[in-house]
Design an enzyme around this catalytic site. Structure first.
Site, PDB file in Angstrom:
ATOM      1  N   TYR A 208       0.834  -1.205   0.000  1.00  0.00           N
ATOM      2  CA  TYR A 208       0.000   0.000   0.000  1.00  0.00           C
ATOM      3  C   TYR A 208       0.862   1.245   0.000  1.00  0.00           C
ATOM      4  CZ  TYR A 208       0.804   1.152   4.943  1.00  0.00           C
ATOM      5  OH  TYR A 208       1.373   1.523   6.131  1.00  0.00           O
TER       6      TYR A 208
ATOM      7  N   LYS B 189       6.610  -1.771   2.125  1.00  0.00           N
ATOM      8  CA  LYS B 189       5.380  -1.195   2.690  1.00  0.00           C
ATOM      9  C   LYS B 189       4.226  -2.183   2.523  1.00  0.00           C
ATOM     10  CE  LYS B 189       3.102   3.320   3.109  1.00  0.00           C
ATOM     11  NZ  LYS B 189       3.462   3.542   4.520  1.00  0.00           N
TER      12      LYS B 189
ATOM     13  N   GLU C  76      11.173   3.042  14.701  1.00  0.00           N
ATOM     14  CA  GLU C  76      10.312   4.079  14.119  1.00  0.00           C
ATOM     15  C   GLU C  76       8.976   4.065  14.836  1.00  0.00           C
ATOM     16  OE1 GLU C  76       9.592   3.089   9.988  1.00  0.00           O
ATOM     17  OE2 GLU C  76       9.648   0.964  10.472  1.00  0.00           O
TER      18      GLU C  76
ATOM     19  N   LEU D 248      10.890   1.472   7.519  1.00  0.00           N
ATOM     20  CA  LEU D 248      10.353   1.902   6.229  1.00  0.00           C
ATOM     21  C   LEU D 248      11.061   3.195   5.820  1.00  0.00           C
ATOM     22  CD1 LEU D 248       8.026   1.412   4.092  1.00  0.00           C
ATOM     23  CD2 LEU D 248       6.786   3.191   5.345  1.00  0.00           C
TER      24      LEU D 248
END
Length: 285
Positions: free
Chosen positions: A33, A148, A180, A205
Site C-alpha cells: 500500500y 510497505k 520508528e 520503512l
C-alpha cells in the site's frame, strides 16, 4: 457528496467498493500500500510515494496492473470526483484472487488495484500546536520493514496501545533503540543541535516525508545524523518529533509519560513543519 473509490478499472461509490473474499490481500496480506497527502487539492511529494510503491511491489515480485502514469491519473480523478481539498489518497495493490487458497503465487491472476480518498486537515491539526505524547512498545515486526506491506497487525497493536494510553503514537523499540513509529519516522534534536533519525535499512520503512525533511534541513545548514537512538537519549534531547504523510512534522512532548525538554513543541520542529508545508504547497501537483 458520496465518496468515490476506484477498484480494478471502475470508479464506484465507496460503500459499494468490493473485492473477492479469495483476494490474496485478504487471505495472506499479500499486497503493498501507499498513502499520499493532498493539500489544496494537489498531491504532495507524490513521485516519492509512487517510487516507493514501485520498489515495494518489486521486492515481492508483484506486478503493477497499471502504469505509474495511469495511477497518477486515477489519483487525480479521485481527488476531482471527491472534491478533495485536504486529505489523503490511499493505494493498495494485491496479488489478486485465485480459485482457492494456496500459499504459492498463483499463475494467470491479475493483481487487484484499489484506491480511495479521505478528508484530513493536516495543516491545522490541533496536535501540531500542542505536541503529542508517545509510548514505547517492543518492535515485533518481520525483518523486511523496508517493504510497505499491508501486513500491519504489529502496528495496529502498537497504535491501539498508544490510543489506550492517551498517546498520539507508539515508538517501537528493538535492541534498546528506537526503530520508528507505528506509522511515522522518529527524530530527536540533541543538545548539540544535531537532528538524529535512524538510517534507512531493512529495519525501517524509508519514509518519504522523512526523506524530504532531512533534505530540507540540510539545505538550511542543519546537521543531520542518520543513526539509531535510545529513549534515554530522546528524553535528554532538546526536541523530539515524528514525520509522516498524514501528519507532516509533528512535535513530541512526552515519551512514556515523561516530559521532553519543557514539554512544549520546540522551535526547530515547528520551523521544519512550516518549511515542509511551504515545500508541499510549492511542489504539489
Amino acid at each position: 457528496m458520496t465518496p468515490i473509490a476506484y477498484v480494478n478499472g471502475d470508479f464506484v461509490p465507496l460503500s459499494e467498493a468490493k473485492v473477492s473474499v479469495l483476494d490474496r490481500g485478504f487471505l495472506f496480506a499479500d499486497g503493498i500500500y501507499e498513502v499520499s497527502a493532498v493539500l489544496d487539492g494537489k498531491l504532495v511529494d507524490n513521485d516519492s510515494h509512487l517510487a516507493r510503491l514501485e520498489r515495494s511491489v518489486g521486492e515481492i515480485k508483484l506486478p503493477l496492473p497499471e502504469t505509474i502514469a495511469r495511477i497518477k491519473e486515477i489519483q487525480r480523478e479521485l481527488i476531482t470526483r471527491n472534491g478533495l481539498k485536504d486529505g489523503l489518497v490511499y493505494i493498495q495493490v494485491t496479488r489478486g484472487a485465485d480459485v482457492g487458497r494456496d500459499f504459492a503465487f498463483p499463475k494467470g491472476v491479475k493483481p487487484t488495484l484499489m484506491m480511495f480518498t479521505s478528508v484530513k486537515d493536516i495543516v491545522n491539526a490541533a496536535s501540531a500546536k500542542t505536541g503529542i505524547g508517545v509510548i514505547t512498545v517492543p518492535d515485533i515486526r518481520w525483518a523486511r520493514r523496508d517493504i510497505k506491506s499491508v501486513a500491519l497487525l504489529a502496528q495496529v497493536l502498537a497504535k491501539q496501545a498508544a490510543a489506550e494510553a492517551g498517546a498520539g503514537e507508539a515508538w517501537m523499540i528493538e535492541d534498546g533503540k528506537v526503530t520508528e513509529g507505528g506509522s511515522s519516522s522518529a527524530f530527536i534534536l540533541t543538545k548539540d543541535d544535531v537532528l538524529v533519525t535512524r538510517e534507512n535499512s531493512s529495519a525501517i520503512l524509508p519514509g518519504c516525508t522523512r526523506k524530504a525533511v532531512v533534505k530540507l534541513a540540510e539545505e538550511r545548514q542543519l546537521r543531520v545524523e542518520e543513526r539509531a537512538f535510545t529513549i534515554e537519549e530522546a528524553l535528554k534531547a532538546k526536541e523530539a518529533f515524528i514525520t509522516s504523510a498524514s501528519s507532516f512534522v509533528q512535535p513530541v512532548v512526552k515519551i512514556d509519560g515523561k516530559t521532553v525538554a519543557d514539554g512544549k513543541p520546540g522551535p526547530t520542529a515547528q520551523r521544519l513543519r512550516e518549511i515542509y508545508i511551504d515545500f508541499a504547497r510549492s511542489t504539489g501537483e
